[in-house]
Design an enzyme around this catalytic site. Structure first.
Site, PDB file in Angstrom:
ATOM      1  N   LYS A  20       0.844  -1.202   0.000  1.00 35.96           N
ATOM      2  CA  LYS A  20       0.000   0.000   0.000  1.00 35.96           C
ATOM      3  C   LYS A  20       0.877   1.249   0.000  1.00 35.96           C
ATOM      4  CE  LYS A  20      -3.941   2.063   2.470  1.00 35.96           C
ATOM      5  NZ  LYS A  20      -4.837   1.942   3.652  1.00 35.96           N
TER       6      LYS A  20
ATOM      7  N   SER B  67      -9.788   2.153   2.839  1.00 38.47           N
ATOM      8  CA  SER B  67      -8.981   2.950   1.926  1.00 38.47           C
ATOM      9  C   SER B  67      -8.029   2.107   1.079  1.00 38.47           C
ATOM     10  CB  SER B  67      -8.157   3.972   2.725  1.00 38.47           C
ATOM     11  OG  SER B  67      -7.233   3.320   3.597  1.00 38.47           O
TER      12      SER B  67
ATOM     13  N   SER C 242      -9.818  -0.249   6.998  1.00 38.29           N
ATOM     14  CA  SER C 242      -9.247  -0.115   5.655  1.00 38.29           C
ATOM     15  C   SER C 242      -8.552  -1.360   5.125  1.00 38.29           C
ATOM     16  CB  SER C 242      -8.267   1.064   5.612  1.00 38.29           C
ATOM     17  OG  SER C 242      -8.937   2.275   5.808  1.00 38.29           O
TER      18      SER C 242
END
Length: 493
Positions: free
Chosen positions: A81, A156, A180
């Site tokens: 990420k 997210s 997330s």
């Protein structure tokens, strides 16, 4: 599609160690899949092909020389990420204000991955500064769900989840501030874990809300997730919130769970996360999962967490307050974007112009909410009250764990919603985190494991499993047992 990429990480690692496959072959197969599919899914913001192949070649050399490999996942590539710093790749956090920025240091998680011999394929798309539930808040465009490209993959960390579902990577790393990791996992039929707060270092994890953020592992199976969890967890003196405690034996727990025996395990169903407001197919899947746990020998009962109804309000006061403080560092003076620096503007004007151009609407919204909540006249009325509610939520869970070992709930109230469906309705977007955010407020650990496809729309549903702080191994035992009993699911592609 190269069949190599459909293998789970544990199998790939074993085949690499046995010289049946090379790490370069596996890494190249993943890179080929990214090249073939990412225009459709947009899971990646940056692909580091040369760096990944170089790291893979180092593992292959060690295998050829008969050397001991650095970890059980050595040679298996991973998607990272874009909120974790990397010296050899940009770290943008999905924001224009950090476009092209390269960190002078690696995050501790990044360092651990490199030391474990895990090639990093690149950085995945995300909601800007991890603020969002759909990955539509990325300054670089939304990620699409491989199960249905007209739906969101969650957020997210939708990029990491989509990369797994699209077979672009067998492993991924995410961060979880209010769900997330777990929420995108639920929407893409992957496994995602939010470890106990403080057990995975936040050094080099660009802060959204410091008391809530936690890095964690993602994969397509519970065992793969456990193997990755073992790599990234551990005390770090560079993180002041790091917990100096032994890492639970998550891999042993996952292996034990595959036997499918949950006799003596006490499972609680949260009363407040079961009932109205849920998509019928999600509730049906959840009830079927609870029945499956009972069939495995678990003792199931209902637990009452009365303050959960205030969790959403408390979270969306605490989180913006921390965002307001953390994002003050993006001042156009030290790093990142700088607008109006032509000598005709004051330093204050440069800062205002840069932040106006560099931050997206959702980030600005949360900064304003947080600044208001922290202002002198409202600090006690809002922020302090929210912190008191946070304590009550943690006590609710502590009380529940006196009578049960783990707690379960749906991971999301519905399956993946349509692109653009909630983007102009912040409240509807915030409500989507209803099931996951109480855990972040309490600092405990949680997992989302696929529980099938909803009969409503044939899209994935996730079962959320929660456990007390430092009892992450319980997640893996229950999750692996449920996964084995559930049986294989069809894939997105």
């Amino acid at each position: 599609m190269n069949e190599i990429i459909r293998s789970d990480a544990a199998t790939l690692a074993a085949r690499i160690a046995a010289k049946e496959l090379s790490s370069v072959e596996v890494t190249q197969a993943c890179l080929d899949q990214i090249a073939a599919t990412d225009e459709r899914y947009h899971a990646f913001l940056h692909v580091a092909a040369d760096e990944a192949l170089g790291a893979a070649a180092v593992v292959d050399e060690a295998v050829a020389a008969g050397e001991r490999l650095p970890s059980p996942l050595a040679g298996v590539p991973l998607a990272l990420k874009d909120v974790f710093t990397t010296v050899d790749m940009p770290t943008t956090c999905g924001s224009k204000i950090l476009q092209g920025w390269r960190s002078p240091y690696d995050a501790t998680v990044t360092t651990k991955l490199r030391a474990a011999g895990i090639p990093i394929l690149g950085k995945t798309n995300m909601d800007e500064f991890a603020m969002g539930s759909s990955t539509e808040n990325s300054a670089y465009g939304p990620t699409r769900n491989p199960w249905n490209v007209e739906r969101v993959p969650g957020g997210s960390g939708g990029g990491s989840a989509a990369a797994l579902a699209a077979f672009q990577a067998p492993l991924a790393i995410g961060s979880d501030t209010g769900g997330s990791i777990r929420q995108p996992a639920a929407l893409t039929a992957t496994v995602g874990v939010k470890p106990t707060y403080g057990t995975v270092s936040r050094y080099g994890l660009v802060a959204c809300a410091s008391s809530l953020d936690q890095g964690g592992p993602c994969a397509r199976t519970v065992l793969d997730t456990a193997l990755l969890h073992q790599v990234i967890a551990g005390h770090d003196i560079r993180d002041s919130t790091s917990v100096d405690a032994p890492v639970p034996d998550v891999v042993g727990a996952a292996r034990a769970g595959t036997a499918g025996d949950l006799k003596g395990v006490r499972v609680g169903v949260v009363k407040q996360l079961r009932g109205e407001g849920y998509q019928p197919g999600v509730l049906a899947s959840f009830e079927a999962a609870v029945e499956q746990l009972t069939a495995l020998g678990a003792e199931v009962s209902e637990v009452d967490c009365p303050h959960f109804e205030y969790a959403l309000a408390a979270y969306y006061l605490i989180l913006p307050s921390e965002v307001s403080s953390n994002l003050a560092r993006f001042d156009a003076m030290r790093y990142g974007l700088r607008i109006g620096d032509d000598g005709s503007h004051s330093a204050e004007e440069v800062m205002a112009l840069t932040r106006a151009a560099g931050f997206g609407p959702e980030v600005k919204r949360r900064i304003m909410i947080g600044t208001y909540a922290l202002s002198a006249g409202y600090y006690d009325a809002y922020y302090n009250q929210a912190q008191k509610v946070r304590t009550l939520i943690a006590r609710d869970l502590d009380a529940a764990y006196e009578s049960v070992d783990v707690v379960v709930s749906p991971a999301t109230p519905t399956t993946a919603f349509g692109l653009g469906e909630k983007v102009d309705d912040p409240l509807a977007m915030y409500l989507f985190d209803l099931c996951t955010l109480p855990l972040n407020l309490a600092g405990n650990c949680g997992m989302s494991v696929p529980s099938g496809l909803s009969p409503d729309d044939d899209l994935p549903v996730g079962l959320q499993i929660m456990a007390p702080a430092l009892a992450d191994d319980r997640l893996y035992r229950v999750g692996a047992a449920y996964e084995a009993a559930r049986g294989p699911l069809r894939s997105a592609i």
